[in-house]
Each structure stands twice: as C-alpha cells, then as structure tokens.
Design a protein around this motif. Structure first.
Motif, PDB file in Angstrom:
ATOM      1  N   SER A 160       0.765  -0.639   0.223  1.00 13.60           N
ATOM      2  CA  SER A 160       0.065   0.393  -0.297  1.00 13.60           C
ATOM      3  C   SER A 160       0.765   1.095  -0.027  1.00 13.60           C
ATOM      4  O   SER A 160       1.988   1.559   0.704  1.00 13.60           O
ATOM      5  CB  SER A 160      -0.812   0.231   1.091  1.00 13.60           C
ATOM      6  OG  SER A 160      -0.087  -0.063   2.328  1.00 13.60           O
ATOM      7  N   CYS A 161       0.308   2.057  -0.382  1.00  7.24           N
ATOM      8  CA  CYS A 161       1.376   3.628  -0.795  1.00  7.24           C
ATOM      9  C   CYS A 161       0.217   4.706  -0.734  1.00  7.24           C
ATOM     10  O   CYS A 161      -0.650   5.174  -1.085  1.00  7.24           O
ATOM     11  CB  CYS A 161       1.314   3.356  -2.107  1.00  7.24           C
ATOM     12  SG  CYS A 161       2.781   4.827  -2.597  1.00  7.24           S
ATOM     13  N   GLY A 162       1.209   5.369   1.145  1.00  6.17           N
ATOM     14  CA  GLY A 162      -0.019   6.511   1.265  1.00  6.17           C
ATOM     15  C   GLY A 162      -1.264   6.332   1.656  1.00  6.17           C
ATOM     16  O   GLY A 162      -1.972   7.471   1.434  1.00  6.17           O
ATOM     17  N   SER A 163      -1.933   4.811   2.210  1.00  6.66           N
ATOM     18  CA  SER A 163      -2.892   4.680   2.064  1.00  6.66           C
ATOM     19  C   SER A 163      -3.661   4.038   3.219  1.00  6.66           C
ATOM     20  O   SER A 163      -4.730   4.913   3.947  1.00  6.66           O
ATOM     21  CB  SER A 163      -3.472   3.755   1.172  1.00  6.66           C
ATOM     22  OG  SER A 163      -3.173   3.631   0.037  1.00  6.66           O
ATOM     23  N   LEU A 164      -3.220   3.998   4.587  1.00 12.14           N
ATOM     24  CA  LEU A 164      -3.586   3.570   5.218  1.00 12.14           C
ATOM     25  C   LEU A 164      -3.189   4.623   6.646  1.00 12.14           C
ATOM     26  O   LEU A 164      -4.083   4.573   7.478  1.00 12.14           O
ATOM     27  CB  LEU A 164      -1.986   2.161   6.114  1.00 12.14           C
ATOM     28  CG  LEU A 164      -0.919   2.784   5.999  1.00 12.14           C
ATOM     29  CD1 LEU A 164      -0.879   3.084   8.114  1.00 12.14           C
ATOM     30  CD2 LEU A 164       0.192   1.211   5.723  1.00 12.14           C
ATOM     31  N   GLU A 165      -2.455   5.572   6.305  1.00  7.38           N
ATOM     32  CA  GLU A 165      -2.768   6.869   7.178  1.00  7.38           C
ATOM     33  C   GLU A 165      -4.753   7.212   7.197  1.00  7.38           C
ATOM     34  O   GLU A 165      -4.765   8.113   7.824  1.00  7.38           O
ATOM     35  CB  GLU A 165      -1.691   8.452   6.952  1.00  7.38           C
ATOM     36  CG  GLU A 165      -1.943   8.465   5.804  1.00  7.38           C
ATOM     37  CD  GLU A 165      -1.050   8.025   4.609  1.00  7.38           C
ATOM     38  OE1 GLU A 165      -0.809   8.747   3.511  1.00  7.38           O
ATOM     39  OE2 GLU A 165      -0.478   6.422   4.788  1.00  7.38           O
ATOM     40  N   HIS A 166      -5.272   6.621   5.908  1.00  7.32           N
ATOM     41  CA  HIS A 166      -6.466   7.191   5.219  1.00  7.32           C
ATOM     42  C   HIS A 166      -7.654   6.645   5.218  1.00  7.32           C
ATOM     43  O   HIS A 166      -8.392   6.889   5.440  1.00  7.32           O
ATOM     44  CB  HIS A 166      -6.392   8.080   3.916  1.00  7.32           C
ATOM     45  CG  HIS A 166      -5.627   8.798   3.420  1.00  7.32           C
ATOM     46  ND1 HIS A 166      -5.376  10.305   3.578  1.00  7.32           N
ATOM     47  CD2 HIS A 166      -4.837   8.376   2.805  1.00  7.32           C
ATOM     48  CE1 HIS A 166      -4.379  10.834   3.246  1.00  7.32           C
ATOM     49  NE2 HIS A 166      -4.037   9.537   2.539  1.00  7.32           N
ATOM     50  N   ILE A 167      -7.052   5.486   6.168  1.00  9.17           N
ATOM     51  CA  ILE A 167      -8.933   5.034   6.605  1.00  9.17           C
ATOM     52  C   ILE A 167      -9.106   4.959   8.023  1.00  9.17           C
ATOM     53  O   ILE A 167      -9.965   3.912   8.725  1.00  9.17           O
ATOM     54  CB  ILE A 167      -8.455   3.060   6.617  1.00  9.17           C
ATOM     55  CG1 ILE A 167      -6.770   2.631   7.845  1.00  9.17           C
ATOM     56  CG2 ILE A 167      -7.820   3.117   5.168  1.00  9.17           C
ATOM     57  CD1 ILE A 167      -6.778   1.498   7.578  1.00  9.17           C
ATOM     58  N   GLY A 168      -9.121   6.025   9.464  1.00  2.16           N
ATOM     59  CA  GLY A 168      -9.941   6.075  10.547  1.00  2.16           C
ATOM     60  C   GLY A 168      -9.330   6.894  11.582  1.00  2.16           C
ATOM     61  O   GLY A 168      -9.336   7.331  12.140  1.00  2.16           O
ATOM     62  N   SER A 169      -7.653   6.160  11.841  1.00  2.88           N
ATOM     63  CA  SER A 169      -6.700   6.318  13.422  1.00  2.88           C
ATOM     64  C   SER A 169      -5.955   5.724  12.829  1.00  2.88           C
ATOM     65  O   SER A 169      -5.353   4.871  11.848  1.00  2.88           O
ATOM     66  CB  SER A 169      -8.232   5.252  13.707  1.00  2.88           C
ATOM     67  OG  SER A 169      -8.216   4.230  13.984  1.00  2.88           O
TER      68      SER A 169
END
Length: 277
Positions: A160-169
């Motif tokens: 994943s590229c710069g995605s996991l910081e946007h999934i809620g917390s």
C-alpha cells in the motif's frame, strides 16, 4: 538542479526551524536504498544507483528530491529485493499508482483494490482508473482496508502506498498492516509507505481523514507483527544533510518536498518492510 536547490533553500531558510524529535531507538548508520528496511526517506538514498534505476529508468520520472517519488521507488525496490516482482501481488488503495504498469512489465500477476466509487467520492479521493493497455492484465476489486475479505490469500507480495493513514485512525492503520499478513504466503513480503511525524514523539494527528505515525507507533507495530508471524528491521535514523533538515511549506516545491509542514506538525515518509515467516 544543484544551483536551484541551493538558491531555493537559502531563500526559505527562515522557515526551516522546526524542532526535530530524535529517534528513540539508537541506530548505527543511515539506512540505504539498495537494501531497504523500515526507514525514513533521506537525501543520500536519492543518489544511489538503485533509486535512479527505479525512479528514472522504470518509472520514467525526472530526478527530484520528492518523497512520493521515493515511496513508489521504495516499494518496487523492496519487492524486487526480497520477494518476487514476477509473482502474485496484491495492492491496497491503489488509486492511479504508476508502479502498477512497472510491476506488470516485470511479469507480476496482480489483484489491485480500492474503495468503491461512492466511498471514494464521499472522501474526496480520485477513483481508480487504468489505461486501456493494462486493464486486461490485472484483476480489480472494491475492498475496504478495514475489512479485508477472507478469500484474499496466498500472495507472494502485497503493498500500500500512502493509504493506511487515511482509513480512520492510527490504530486502524496498524490493524490493517497486521491483518493483511494473512494475505501472504509463508516467505512473502509486505511493503507499505505512510506519513511520519518527526517533529514530536508525543503529540500527533490521529483523525479520520489523516494520521501521522511516530517512532513509538512503529515500535509497537514491530511487536504486533512478530506475534502475527512477521519480522521487521527498523532504522528510523534522520538524515543530516541540508535538504534532510529543510521543511517545505505550501505552496510546495515538488522537486524539494522530502519534508512538509502540516500544521502544527512536520512530516515525512516512512517505508515499512515486513517479511512473513
């Protein structure tokens, strides 16, 4: 390029005064690019032959000190170095990433995933679109990263590229990394990039739209991953060159955006490499 960098950084020197929180884990030396571990972007990595190979030759980008370019090259290099770039790969939150055609050229068999069009529009994200020349070479599914389907299994690599910081917390991102290991074969490799807060070891942003991870969050991830059957080597040493200490303020100068100001924090990119036992 060097003259431009020198002139521009001198003109912005008064802005690059952010206090930097030192790494909490002692390190021996700066991490390089050729043999990636869990590490931060630094200037020296842009000068290595392996970086130039992936960024310039494979991705076709002009040379520049940009952390998003580094993230793309980091993912490709880590998968190629430790996994099988010609194997079966799984991508999360892929959007319109330019690394996908590169993977296909190297023989990868890909299943790529992203939010549904409706969910993406609600959050203000661009929906996934692929050039006609590669649509028939990959499989695509709508997947919420907080709810990974149980049938996504036996992949040689995932990313994943710069995605996991946007999934809620912060916790949601760490839980995603942990649960995604179920998707890998034994011996598989997971590679992620995300936002890193280098200006504070205590305060950070933990919000539904975007989160910034700290040393302590990466340290806690190491233990979670080990309990799940994975291994991580961590070197969060900060670079000490002029550009490593420069913080880019809006409007950002693309060629020099290794560290960016997101009030009240200074952030950069961290790459995570996880090996499944």
């Amino acid at each position: 390029m060097r003259q431009f960098i020198r002139q521009w950084t001198q003109g912005k020197a008064q802005e690059a005064t952010i206090a930097e929180a030192p790494a909490t884990v002692p390190v021996v030396e700066l991490p390089g690019f050729a043999n990636p571990v869990c590490q931060l972007v630094n200037t020296n990595q842009f000068l290595e032959p392996e970086f130039k190979r992936w960024a310039c030759q494979e991705l076709g980008w002009q040379f520049g000190f940009n952390r998003k370019l580094w993230e793309y090259a980091f993912i490709l290099n880590a998968i190629d170095r430790y996994g099988r770039l010609d194997g079966r790969g799984l991508g999360f939150g892929v959007g319109r990433e330019p690394i996908i055609p590169v993977m296909l050229r190297h023989g990868a068999r890909l299943l790529v995933t992203d939010l549904s069009h409706e969910d993406a529009q609600r959050q203000g994200w661009a929906t996934s679109e692929f050039d006609a020349s590669i649509r028939d070479q990959l499989d695509f599914r709508f997947v919420n990263m907080n709810e990974i389907p149980a049938d996504l299994r036996d992949f040689d690599f995932l990313w994943s590229c710069g995605s996991l910081e946007h999934i809620g917390s912060l916790e949601a991102g760490l839980a995603f990394i942990e649960s995604s290991l179920d998707c890998l074969k034994p011996g598989g490799v997971a590679v992620h990039t995300t936002e890193f807060n280098f200006s504070s070891q205590e305060e950070t942003r933990d919000a539904a739209d975007i989160c910034f991870y700290r040393d302590r969050d990466i340290e806690s991830l190491v233990e979670r991953v080990r309990r799940k059957g994975g291994e991580m080597t961590v070197n969060l040493a900060r670079g000490d060159g002029p550009l490593d200490k420069h913080v880019d303020y809006p409007p950002y100068v693309y060629e020099l955006s290794m560290r960016a100001w997101y009030e009240p924090y200074a952030i950069t990119s961290v790459g995570l490499v996880i090996h499944k036992r």
